[in-house]
Design an enzyme around this catalytic site. Structure first.
Site, PDB file in Angstrom:
ATOM      1  N   SER A   1       0.913  -1.084   0.054  1.00 13.05           N
ATOM      2  CA  SER A   1      -0.087   0.039  -0.052  1.00 13.05           C
ATOM      3  C   SER A   1       0.848   1.209  -0.035  1.00 13.05           C
ATOM      4  O   SER A   1       1.680   1.573  -0.847  1.00 13.05           O
ATOM      5  CB  SER A   1      -1.042   0.055   1.068  1.00 13.05           C
ATOM      6  OG  SER A   1      -1.977   0.858   1.000  1.00 13.05           O
TER       7      SER A   1
ATOM      8  N   ASP B   1     -10.270  -5.612  -3.285  1.00 12.37           N
ATOM      9  CA  ASP B   1      -9.636  -4.423  -2.368  1.00 12.37           C
ATOM     10  C   ASP B   1     -10.568  -3.151  -2.576  1.00 12.37           C
ATOM     11  O   ASP B   1     -10.768  -2.691  -3.400  1.00 12.37           O
ATOM     12  CB  ASP B   1      -8.026  -4.251  -2.933  1.00 12.37           C
ATOM     13  CG  ASP B   1      -7.490  -3.322  -2.098  1.00 12.37           C
ATOM     14  OD1 ASP B   1      -7.942  -2.722  -1.367  1.00 12.37           O
ATOM     15  OD2 ASP B   1      -6.177  -3.554  -2.189  1.00 12.37           O
TER      16      ASP B   1
ATOM     17  N   HIS C   1      -7.373  -5.955   0.969  1.00 13.23           N
ATOM     18  CA  HIS C   1      -6.231  -5.246   1.195  1.00 13.23           C
ATOM     19  C   HIS C   1      -5.410  -5.420   2.480  1.00 13.23           C
ATOM     20  O   HIS C   1      -4.481  -4.866   2.839  1.00 13.23           O
ATOM     21  CB  HIS C   1      -6.750  -3.706   1.557  1.00 13.23           C
ATOM     22  CG  HIS C   1      -5.597  -2.578   1.196  1.00 13.23           C
ATOM     23  ND1 HIS C   1      -5.049  -2.339  -0.082  1.00 13.23           N
ATOM     24  CD2 HIS C   1      -4.931  -1.741   2.290  1.00 13.23           C
ATOM     25  CE1 HIS C   1      -4.209  -1.508   0.057  1.00 13.23           C
ATOM     26  NE2 HIS C   1      -4.082  -1.231   1.441  1.00 13.23           N
TER      27      HIS C   1
END
Lengths: 481, 282
Positions: free
Chosen positions: B149, B226, B260
């Site tokens: 991320s 996600d 995620h």
């Protein structure tokens, strides 16, 4: 250095411990078997003895019953005789009181004779009951400690690769229950006079195109070259450029032979046909190399629209329509997918080859089982795995297909040279951008049978197969995702 | 450059440790995690740097990502720093979870009140590697970088801005084009000010367009389910487009069903470590 030595010693010790453990297990097993045998033997003996006892006891019972019955019958008779005698005595006394002497004597005479007849006792013979026949029990007891003679070994038929001009390898099998101390091998040469009218066969026809190889082995194929059947073939090979003696494999029964070789070398191979008249002349010599995996395309499997180059390594899918007469009707050719299979050597090792394509070639390359469906597209069934390239006006799309499913991926640099790596042991089929050494995708599958390389063109275009050079180091250095 | 060991746990045959030190770039005490594989007892090992995402500390990766077995198998030291300076007493640093503490964005801030402490780019690329090389049995020229991320963004920009420094790079659900997404716009305007030209040197998509250097081989895994992908925070298509044009080799895998979270990272961590090992152990 010291650390390596110590590590070596540790490895030796571990090895030794491993051996001891094996011996321990074998001894345990052997003794277990002996115990079982002993128990079984004694059980049999006990059963036999018990049976004999039952027989003996019931025989005795029978006899007892018979004799008692006969004695009882005699007792009854005696009783009856006694009663009769008592009656006679009374009669006699009465007669005596009547004072008729003549009548008295007559009565006494008949009384005495009757008495004598009726009181003879049958002798009771006490026979000796014979002992049961226990000779077989004795035999059983004696045989408990005797090791039975082993069964005859079975000699395996002669395999190819097992003989040279001066030596022969004989294999046989033994039954696992037998205890064997050693074997005795007997042999004698068999001299046969060839019949007068036999002639030696013609040499077989060996073509470079019919053989395939990999770093560990080569598969040599040939045509008989003879109208009549031959007895066997002899394959001769020699390392190119060396003075070493040729190796021969004799008694090869069919027109092919899988030979184990050393990696990274080149060999010269030829074949002779052999029949009762002797061996033929040597066939043409072909070269086989073990620097990498080497195969030709199986032209019999090619879709009719696919044409193969002179050298056999490029395929083209042209725009022109083929006449109907060119459409083959046999069941080895692909009928929808414009595809062809490759003749990969059936060895469960590691194989690597590359496929050269253009920017725009829409292709499928991968592997398939030999019996993959000829009327379906590569990757849409469970018998094939392939990388597929689709060209759209704006970009390149890639699929890695098996059973109709593909992961969803993007690849930013279009590979013009695709590396395909097959590893039977690890159960992987990996695809690379060979120029960048970039791993693109790996299928994980324990291949149940041998697979063959497959190639297809989804639109007019061409591709070229490159093989025979070893895999670059990065290919098999690490297990890929 | 004194290190204090905070914790040590035996793991996968090696040791998962956490250290603390006084950082000169960040002007505060910083913790970082180091995994030492069994090979480190006898040999120098290559180093993989892991950059975590928003709200993480040095703990999340070492407890949730499942990296230690593969790191042990391939003999790689894994370093996982924190995601921002801590305890700096800057007003507003704890107000948002996506800006300030736990959200350093791996830039060197130029704006007050951040510019003194929020220098994560220099910390990751300069100070931390020097510290690691000096204190652990490492191969100084074998390092690679990876992250998730915001950390994926960090890994990509560190690799693109330092051609040849990292032997391998990969990312999980990275923020690929921060100047175009809400997270990036908020962070960059806070740390770097309103002039967008100062943001571009920290944007992977922009950097890729002008990258020149040794060939890269980038592996990116992205969960298809996600929520931040569908919210337009990650924008991988922009990076892929640019890399396709500029011929930067990328394999981007869209993984169906994955989100995620660290569960997603755990699922593909082995593949990434193998990817790094291919280049670190070559």
């Amino acid at each position: 250095n010291l650390q390596n030595q110590l590590q070596g010693k540790v490895a030796e010790m571990e090895n030794f411990a491993g051996h001891l453990e094996e011996i321990f297990l074998t001894v345990e097993e052997n003794f277990g078997r002996q115990e079982q045998n002993l128990e079984q033997h004694y059980n049999e003996v006990l059963q036999t003895l018990s049976q004999r006892y039952d027989d003996g006891a019931s025989a005795l019972q029978e006899e007892k019953k018979k004799k008692l019955e006969s004695l009882y019958a005699q007792l009854l008779l005696c009783g009856q005789a006694l009663d009769r005698s008592k009656d006679l005595i009374e009669t006699a006394q009465e007669v005596h009181r009547n004072q008729d002497r003549r009548l008295f004597l007559k009565v006494m005479k008949s009384f005495l004779s009757g008495f004598l007849i009726n009181t003879r006792v049958q002798p009771v013979l006490l026979e000796r009951t014979p002992l049961a026949d226990l000779s077989d029990v004795k035999t059983m007891m004696d045989s408990i400690n005797v090791v039975p003679a082993p069964s005859a070994p079975v000699i395996n038929p002669q395999t190819p690769n097992s003989a040279s001009q001066t030596s022969l390898r004989v294999c046989w099998s033994l039954f696992s229950d037998d205890t064997v101390e050693f074997y005795e091998l007997y042999y004698r040469p068999v001299l046969e006079e060839p019949p007068a009218d036999s002639s030696i066969p013609s040499p077989p026809v060996v073509r470079q195109r019919d053989s395939s190889s990999c770093p560990e082995a080569a598969l040599i194929r040939w045509e008989s070259g003879n109208a009549n059947p031959v007895d066997s073939y002899t394959v001769e090979l020699r390392e190119a450029g060396s003075d070493g003696a040729a190796e021969s494999m004799v008694a090869v029964p069919a027109c092919q032979c899988l030979v184990q070789l050393q990696a990274g070398r080149r060999y010269l191979v030829s074949v002779r046909a052999v029949n009762i008249g002797g061996p033929s002349d040597r066939s043409d010599v072909i070269t086989v190399s073990t620097t990498g995996t080497f195969f030709h395309l199986l032209e019999d499997t090619a879709h009719p629209c696919l044409s193969i180059s002179e050298d056999g390594f490029s395929v083209f899918y042209g725009d022109e329509e083929l006449p109907i007469s060119a459409m083959a009707l046999d069941d080895t050719t692909f009928t929808r997918c414009v595809a062809v299979l490759g003749d990969l050597i059936p060895v469960r090792g590691r194989h690597y080859w590359e496929v050269e394509v253009d920017e725009d070639t829409e292709f499928r390359v991968g592997v398939a089982y030999e019996d993959t469906e000829r009327n379906s597209y590569l990757g849409t069934n469970r018998t094939s795995w392939c990388m597929r390239h689709i060209r759209t006006p704006s970009r390149h799309k890639y699929e890695f297909l098996h059973d109709g499913w593909s992961p969803d991926l993007r690849i930013t640099v279009h590979p013009v040279r695709v590396g395909v790596a097959l590893d039977y042991e690890r159960g992987t089929l990996s695809f690379f951008n060979a120029d960048l050494e970039q791993n693109l995708h790996t299928f994980h599958c324990r291949f149940q049978a041998y697979v063959l390389p497959c190639f297809s063109l989804d639109n007019p275009g061409a591709l070229t197969v490159h093989n025979g050079s070893g895999a670059p180091e990065h290919v098999f250095a690490i297990t890929f995702y | 450059m004194a290190l204090t060991q905070v914790s040590s746990n035996k793991c996968a045959g090696g040791f998962q440790k956490v250290f603390e030190h006084d950082s000169t770039e960040l002007k505060c005490k910083m913790k970082f995690a180091v995994y030492l594989p069994p090979k480190a007892e006898t040999d120098k090992c290559p180093v993989m740097y892991w950059l975590s995402g928003l709200t993480c500390t040095e703990q999340n990766f070492i407890t949730k990502a499942g990296s230690q077995l593969a790191a042990a198998e391939h003999g790689i030291i894994v370093v996982a720093p924190d995601t921002s300076p801590r305890g700096c007493n800057i007003e507003g640093e704890d107000e948002s979870w996506d800006f300030g503490a736990g959200a350093g964005f791996y830039v060197d801030a130029t704006q007050d009140p951040w510019k003194s402490n929020y220098r994560m780019y220099s910390y990751i690329t300069e100070e931390l590697p020097k510290l690691i090389i000096a204190n652990f049995p490492t191969n100084p020229d074998r390092m690679s970088i990876c992250g998730h991320s915001m950390g994926g963004h960090g890994a990509l920009i560190c690799a693109l801005k330092n051609p040849g420094k990292y032997k391998a790079v990969s990312a999980f659900a990275p923020i690929c084009n921060p100047i175009q997404c809400p997270w990036g716009q908020k962070a960059f305007s806070g740390y770097l000010g309103p002039d967008k030209s100062t943001w571009e040197p920290y944007d992977a998509t922009v950097l890729a367009a002008s990258y020149s250097g040794p060939q890269l081989d980038i592996l990116i895994d992205q969960g298809r389910d996600d929520q931040f992908l569908s919210a337009g925070q990650l924008l991988p298509d922009n990076l892929i487009s640019t890399c396709s044009e500029k011929k930067i080799p990328v394999v981007f895998r869209l993984q169906p069903g994955y989100d995620h979270s660290y569960f997603f990272i755990y699922s593909f961590m082995n593949d990434h470590i193998k990817h790094h090992a291919k280049y670190l152990n070559a």
